[in-house]
Scaffold this motif. Sequence first.
Motif, PDB file in Angstrom:
ATOM      1  N   CYS A  38     -65.758  19.279 -10.729  1.00 15.19           N
ATOM      2  CA  CYS A  38     -65.152  17.983 -10.437  1.00 15.19           C
ATOM      3  C   CYS A  38     -65.020  17.780  -8.921  1.00 15.19           C
ATOM      4  O   CYS A  38     -65.409  16.740  -8.392  1.00 15.19           O
ATOM      5  N   ILE A  39     -64.492  18.781  -8.232  1.00 14.85           N
ATOM      6  CA  ILE A  39     -64.321  18.690  -6.778  1.00 14.85           C
ATOM      7  C   ILE A  39     -65.674  18.582  -6.086  1.00 14.85           C
ATOM      8  O   ILE A  39     -65.859  17.765  -5.178  1.00 14.85           O
ATOM      9  N   GLN A  40     -66.634  19.370  -6.533  1.00 18.80           N
ATOM     10  CA  GLN A  40     -67.962  19.341  -5.919  1.00 18.80           C
ATOM     11  C   GLN A  40     -68.586  17.953  -6.047  1.00 18.80           C
ATOM     12  O   GLN A  40     -69.191  17.453  -5.103  1.00 18.80           O
ATOM     13  N   ARG A  41     -68.424  17.335  -7.187  1.00 18.90           N
ATOM     14  CA  ARG A  41     -69.002  15.993  -7.402  1.00 18.90           C
ATOM     15  C   ARG A  41     -68.374  14.944  -6.491  1.00 18.90           C
ATOM     16  O   ARG A  41     -69.027  13.994  -6.092  1.00 18.90           O
ATOM     17  N   HIS A  42     -67.079  15.116  -6.198  1.00 18.11           N
ATOM     18  CA  HIS A  42     -66.362  14.111  -5.415  1.00 18.11           C
ATOM     19  C   HIS A  42     -66.132  14.527  -3.955  1.00 18.11           C
ATOM     20  O   HIS A  42     -65.483  13.814  -3.209  1.00 18.11           O
ATOM     21  N   LYS A  43     -66.612  15.700  -3.557  1.00 22.50           N
ATOM     22  CA  LYS A  43     -66.491  16.259  -2.196  1.00 22.50           C
ATOM     23  C   LYS A  43     -65.076  16.762  -1.917  1.00 22.50           C
ATOM     24  O   LYS A  43     -64.896  17.877  -1.491  1.00 22.50           O
ATOM     25  N   GLU A  44     -64.064  15.918  -2.093  1.00 22.47           N
ATOM     26  CA  GLU A  44     -62.676  16.344  -1.986  1.00 22.47           C
ATOM     27  C   GLU A  44     -61.833  15.409  -2.839  1.00 22.47           C
ATOM     28  O   GLU A  44     -62.196  14.255  -3.047  1.00 22.47           O
ATOM     29  N   MET A  45     -60.723  15.945  -3.344  1.00 29.91           N
ATOM     30  CA  MET A  45     -59.876  15.169  -4.247  1.00 29.91           C
ATOM     31  C   MET A  45     -58.430  15.584  -4.060  1.00 29.91           C
ATOM     32  O   MET A  45     -58.152  16.709  -3.644  1.00 29.91           O
ATOM     33  N   THR A  46     -57.521  14.688  -4.433  1.00 30.32           N
ATOM     34  CA  THR A  46     -56.113  15.066  -4.486  1.00 30.32           C
ATOM     35  C   THR A  46     -55.862  15.724  -5.838  1.00 30.32           C
ATOM     36  O   THR A  46     -56.653  15.557  -6.780  1.00 30.32           O
ATOM     37  N   LEU A  47     -54.761  16.452  -5.946  1.00 29.79           N
ATOM     38  CA  LEU A  47     -54.410  17.066  -7.234  1.00 29.79           C
ATOM     39  C   LEU A  47     -54.263  15.997  -8.307  1.00 29.79           C
ATOM     40  O   LEU A  47     -54.698  16.188  -9.447  1.00 29.79           O
ATOM     41  N   THR A  48     -53.661  14.869  -7.950  1.00 33.34           N
ATOM     42  CA  THR A  48     -53.481  13.774  -8.912  1.00 33.34           C
ATOM     43  C   THR A  48     -54.821  13.266  -9.415  1.00 33.34           C
ATOM     44  O   THR A  48     -54.997  13.043 -10.618  1.00 33.34           O
ATOM     45  N   GLN A  49     -55.771  13.095  -8.516  1.00 36.75           N
ATOM     46  CA  GLN A  49     -57.097  12.631  -8.926  1.00 36.75           C
ATOM     47  C   GLN A  49     -57.744  13.627  -9.884  1.00 36.75           C
ATOM     48  O   GLN A  49     -58.388  13.218 -10.846  1.00 36.75           O
ATOM     49  N   ILE A  50     -57.549  14.914  -9.618  1.00 37.22           N
ATOM     50  CA  ILE A  50     -58.154  15.938 -10.475  1.00 37.22           C
ATOM     51  C   ILE A  50     -57.555  15.885 -11.868  1.00 37.22           C
ATOM     52  O   ILE A  50     -58.287  15.839 -12.866  1.00 37.22           O
ATOM     53  N   SER A  78     -53.095  19.409   3.507  1.00 37.29           N
ATOM     54  CA  SER A  78     -52.099  18.346   3.324  1.00 37.29           C
ATOM     55  C   SER A  78     -52.778  17.000   3.496  1.00 37.29           C
ATOM     56  O   SER A  78     -53.678  16.841   4.321  1.00 37.29           O
ATOM     57  N   GLY A  79     -52.301  16.045   2.715  1.00 32.23           N
ATOM     58  CA  GLY A  79     -52.821  14.684   2.816  1.00 32.23           C
ATOM     59  C   GLY A  79     -52.020  13.867   3.812  1.00 32.23           C
ATOM     60  O   GLY A  79     -51.336  14.414   4.678  1.00 32.23           O
ATOM     61  N   LYS A  80     -52.076  12.534   3.654  1.00 30.53           N
ATOM     62  CA  LYS A  80     -51.361  11.632   4.561  1.00 30.53           C
ATOM     63  C   LYS A  80     -49.865  11.894   4.525  1.00 30.53           C
ATOM     64  O   LYS A  80     -49.199  11.887   5.540  1.00 30.53           O
ATOM     65  N   ASP A  81     -49.365  12.121   3.319  1.00 30.39           N
ATOM     66  CA  ASP A  81     -47.951  12.445   3.200  1.00 30.39           C
ATOM     67  C   ASP A  81     -47.875  13.914   2.796  1.00 30.39           C
ATOM     68  O   ASP A  81     -48.771  14.444   2.162  1.00 30.39           O
ATOM     69  N   ARG A  82     -46.848  14.604   3.217  1.00 29.73           N
ATOM     70  CA  ARG A  82     -46.782  16.062   3.057  1.00 29.73           C
ATOM     71  C   ARG A  82     -46.856  16.519   1.607  1.00 29.73           C
ATOM     72  O   ARG A  82     -47.278  17.624   1.326  1.00 29.73           O
ATOM     73  N   ARG A  83     -46.438  15.656   0.687  1.00 30.94           N
ATOM     74  CA  ARG A  83     -46.458  16.049  -0.729  1.00 30.94           C
ATOM     75  C   ARG A  83     -47.862  16.000  -1.315  1.00 30.94           C
ATOM     76  O   ARG A  83     -48.148  16.658  -2.297  1.00 30.94           O
ATOM     77  N   GLU A  84     -48.728  15.203  -0.714  1.00 30.96           N
ATOM     78  CA  GLU A  84     -50.095  15.059  -1.220  1.00 30.96           C
ATOM     79  C   GLU A  84     -50.947  16.245  -0.774  1.00 30.96           C
ATOM     80  O   GLU A  84     -50.952  16.612   0.391  1.00 30.96           O
ATOM     81  N   LYS A  85     -51.638  16.841  -1.731  1.00 32.49           N
ATOM     82  CA  LYS A  85     -52.528  17.968  -1.444  1.00 32.49           C
ATOM     83  C   LYS A  85     -53.964  17.526  -1.683  1.00 32.49           C
ATOM     84  O   LYS A  85     -54.285  16.985  -2.738  1.00 32.49           O
ATOM     85  N   ILE A  86     -54.817  17.792  -0.699  1.00 37.75           N
ATOM     86  CA  ILE A  86     -56.238  17.471  -0.823  1.00 37.75           C
ATOM     87  C   ILE A  86     -56.992  18.788  -0.995  1.00 37.75           C
ATOM     88  O   ILE A  86     -56.747  19.747  -0.276  1.00 37.75           O
ATOM     89  N   VAL A  87     -57.893  18.800  -1.943  1.00 38.63           N
ATOM     90  CA  VAL A  87     -58.604  20.022  -2.318  1.00 38.63           C
ATOM     91  C   VAL A  87     -60.096  19.828  -2.068  1.00 38.63           C
ATOM     92  O   VAL A  87     -60.653  18.775  -2.375  1.00 38.63           O
ATOM     93  N   LYS A  88     -60.714  20.857  -1.503  1.00 41.18           N
ATOM     94  CA  LYS A  88     -62.173  20.843  -1.321  1.00 41.18           C
ATOM     95  C   LYS A  88     -62.694  22.256  -1.529  1.00 41.18           C
ATOM     96  O   LYS A  88     -61.941  23.230  -1.467  1.00 41.18           O
ATOM     97  N   LEU A  89     -63.989  22.369  -1.778  1.00 43.43           N
ATOM     98  CA  LEU A  89     -64.594  23.680  -1.977  1.00 43.43           C
ATOM     99  C   LEU A  89     -64.621  24.455  -0.662  1.00 43.43           C
ATOM    100  O   LEU A  89     -64.842  23.886   0.401  1.00 43.43           O
ATOM    101  N   SER A  90     -64.420  25.753  -0.776  1.00 42.85           N
ATOM    102  CA  SER A  90     -64.491  26.631   0.390  1.00 42.85           C
ATOM    103  C   SER A  90     -65.958  26.890   0.731  1.00 42.85           C
ATOM    104  O   SER A  90     -66.862  26.558  -0.040  1.00 42.85           O
ATOM    105  N   GLU A  91     -66.182  27.513   1.870  1.00 44.98           N
ATOM    106  CA  GLU A  91     -67.539  27.908   2.261  1.00 44.98           C
ATOM    107  C   GLU A  91     -68.138  28.833   1.215  1.00 44.98           C
ATOM    108  O   GLU A  91     -69.305  28.696   0.853  1.00 44.98           O
ATOM    109  N   GLN A  92     -67.343  29.797   0.736  1.00 46.20           N
ATOM    110  CA  GLN A  92     -67.795  30.736  -0.311  1.00 46.20           C
ATOM    111  C   GLN A  92     -68.267  29.966  -1.542  1.00 46.20           C
ATOM    112  O   GLN A  92     -69.324  30.241  -2.090  1.00 46.20           O
ATOM    113  N   ALA A  93     -67.482  28.994  -1.961  1.00 47.68           N
ATOM    114  CA  ALA A  93     -67.821  28.217  -3.153  1.00 47.68           C
ATOM    115  C   ALA A  93     -69.092  27.401  -2.931  1.00 47.68           C
ATOM    116  O   ALA A  93     -69.948  27.328  -3.820  1.00 47.68           O
TER     117      ALA A  93
END
Length: 131
Positions: A38-50, A78-93
């Motif tokens: 899911c993350i790979q398809r969207h490049k990066e996502m928030t936890l809520t989006q996932i 961290s996203g725009k607001d501190r509670r928002e978490k943005i997730v992306k694949l690591s280099e390893q992934a």
Amino acid sequence: MNPTIHELFQKSRFLSQEANNTLKKHNLFASQWSVLYCIQRHKEMTLTQIWKYLNVEAPTITRTVNRLAELGWIEICSGKDRREKIVKLSEQALQQFPVIKAAMMEFEDRMVVGLTDEEETQLLELLQKIR
């Protein structure tokens, strides 16, 4: 229970088990692969989006994402607001993703070997109609 839904549940459990067997050599489970894909398809996502995209409860996604971060598969920022978490694949992934995706494509091919290309397309279309 409708026999169609029962059959879908049965096949879903079977496919999850078989996907876990395929992913075992990469030290992943099907639920983790779903998040990575899911993350790979969207490049990066928030936890809520996932969790909305995968139709999984927020605490489950948070646990899975934290575990994937511990294993080095993803980075959490961290996203725009501190509670928002943005997730992306690591280099390893990013480096390992093509190999795992190829294994999962091979798995998918094994699972639908009895279907013609037209039947496979039709199955996908029918599954997308289920609400």
